[in-house]
Every structure is written in structure tokens, then in C-alpha cells.
Enzyme design. Structure first.
Site, PDB file in Angstrom:
ATOM      1  N   TYR A 105     -45.956-108.921  -0.243  1.00 45.93           N
ATOM      2  CA  TYR A 105     -44.582-109.341  -0.518  1.00 45.93           C
ATOM      3  C   TYR A 105     -44.560-110.832  -0.866  1.00 45.93           C
ATOM      4  CZ  TYR A 105     -39.589-110.239   0.294  1.00 45.93           C
ATOM      5  OH  TYR A 105     -38.276-110.604   0.166  1.00 45.93           O
ATOM      6  N   HIS A 150     -38.084-109.590  -3.972  1.00 43.44           N
ATOM      7  CA  HIS A 150     -36.645-109.401  -4.135  1.00 43.44           C
ATOM      8  C   HIS A 150     -36.099-110.592  -4.906  1.00 43.44           C
ATOM      9  CE1 HIS A 150     -37.075-107.039  -0.162  1.00 43.44           C
ATOM     10  NE2 HIS A 150     -37.100-106.191  -1.190  1.00 43.44           N
TER      11      HIS A 150
END
Length: 241
Positions: A105, A150
Site C-alpha cells: 500500500y 487511495h
């Protein structure tokens, strides 16, 4: 946490990438990195987070781009098991991969304003991907299968950047962010590596086909269709199991 390249435009300073050095962050970089992040992102991170990403504890891949002795860009990423991700992010890999499969991530990717559009962000991303492809592990199956992040849904500069570098839209995240007390929508983007791949089942294909088109219309549609779609998917999964 989130990855969110700042979308504001400014005239880039011409820089020879051969003069840009890469090094891992150290505890002495805390103050500098904090100043940069406050400038780059609309989200404030706690002081403990800055200490965490600059400590050599093996938890983060924290790389700085340095030019003339000054940090001009940073990428911070964390590799972890799929089971420790949020529920919506656990679906970035096909069900054939067990929940202990590793994924990475990207928490932060930022470049100083005067150095943007000069290749520094690409240098940082490429360095991360190269490390993940050649990460020293006892078994190749322990290598990260996907890199994801994100991003705010209206950050078109970041979305364009990641799309050009092989990241694909995975999901639309209504009201995912809270920026200065205001709910903001986001997207999840994924790049698959080391033989990782997206879900291939018919149900997943239908969901992603619909979710992608719903995301394209997110600016003019209300959130209700997305919520109904997600609810339908959960019900359908229960019926098929």
C-alpha cells in the site's frame, strides 16, 4: 492513510535526474518530511506517524529523492498481508490467492512543487516497483502481488499519473476521506506485479464493469447507486457460497 499527489500546477524546475540521489529516510528527516507533507496533502498525520516511517524498523519502505542535499520527493509504502487490509481492499486480488498473500500500500507519494513534472515521482515509483520485484524472500510466493493506493476522486493530476504507469481503477470509495471536516470521495487504484492479478470470476467481472462506469459518472450521480451495487454484490456472494 492515503496516497494523494497534490494536483496544483506550477512551473517545474528543470532537474537532471542523474543528479538526484535516492536514500532511505532517517529519524533526522522527521522535521523536513513533516513540512513537506503539510504542504503536499490536505490530510494531517500525527507526529507518531512521522517517527514511525523514518525509523529503520522494517515496517515501511520510505525512500527520499535528494537534490543538492535537499529532500525534494518522498514515497512511503507498506507491505502487508491481504487479511490486514480493509475489507474493500481485500478484493483487489483474485480469490485464488490466500488471505496471507502480500500486497503493498502506497501511503505517500509527493514531490516539491518546483520539481513536479520533471520525472522525480516516476523515479520514486519505479524504485519501489523494482524493489518489490526483487525483494529478498525465502520463497517467491512471499513477494508482493499488487501495489495499491487511495486517491481523491477529483485529483486528476494524480489519477493521470498513476494510470500512465500501469495502475488501474479497482473501486470507487464514496465519502472515503474526511478533509477539514468535509467528506470527500476517493478511488482505489492497483498495479499488479509478481504474477498477481484481479478477480476473474463472472460475478467479479460484472461488478468491476459496473463499478468502473459508475465511477466515471460519480461527479454527477448520487452515491445511492454505488451503495445498492455493493449491497447486491454481498447478497449475491452469499447466495453463491
Amino acid at each position: 492513510m492515503s496516497s494523494n499527489m497534490n494536483s496544483s500546477y506550477c512551473q517545474a524546475q528543470v532537474v537532471d535526474l542523474m543528479q538526484v540521489q535516492l536514500r532511505f529516510l532517517t529519524i533526522s528527516d522527521v522535521a523536513t518530511v513533516k513540512v513537506h507533507c503539510l504542504d503536499w496533502f490536505p490530510i494531517e498525520y500525527p507526529d507518531s506517524w512521522y517517527l514511525d516511517i523514518t525509523t529503520d524498523n522494517g515496517k515501511y519502505f520510505s525512500l527520499a529523492a535528494v537534490h543538492l542535499g535537499q529532500i525534494i520527493g518522498v514515497v512511503v509504502a507498506q507491505t502487508k498481508g491481504l487479511e490486514s487490509c480493509r475489507e474493500e481492499d481485500q478484493e483487489i486480488l483474485s480469490a485464488k490467492f490466500p488471505l496471507d498473500s502480500r500486497v503493498t500500500y502506497i501511503l505517500v507519494l509527493g514531490v516539491c512543487r518546483e520539481y513536479r513534472r520533471s520525472g522525480v515521482a516516476s523515479l520514486l515509483i519505479n524504485s519501489l516497483l523494482e524493489y518489490l520485484r526483487n525483494e529478498p524472500v525465502q520463497n517467491v510466493t512471499q513477494r508482493s502481488r499488487a501495489v495499491f493506493l487511495h486517491v481523491l476522486s477529483d485529483n486528476m493530476a494524480a489519477i493521470s499519473f498513476y494510470s500512465r504507469r500501469g495502475f488501474v481503477l479497482h473501486s470507487y470509495l464514496p465519502q472515503y476521506y474526511e478533509v477539514r471536516g468535509v467528506a470527500r470521495d476517493g478511488y482505489c487504484y492497483v498495479r499488479y506485479i509478481n504474477d498477481g492479478h484481479a478477480p476473474y470470476s463472472g460475478l467479479d467481472k460484472i461488478y468491476h464493469w459496473l463499478a468502473y462506469r459508475a465511477a466515471l459518472l460519480a461527479g454527477i450521480l448520487c452515491h445511492l447507486p454505488i451503495l445498492i451495487l455493493k449491497r447486491w454484490r454481498k447478497i449475491a456472494r452469499r447466495m453463491l457460497t
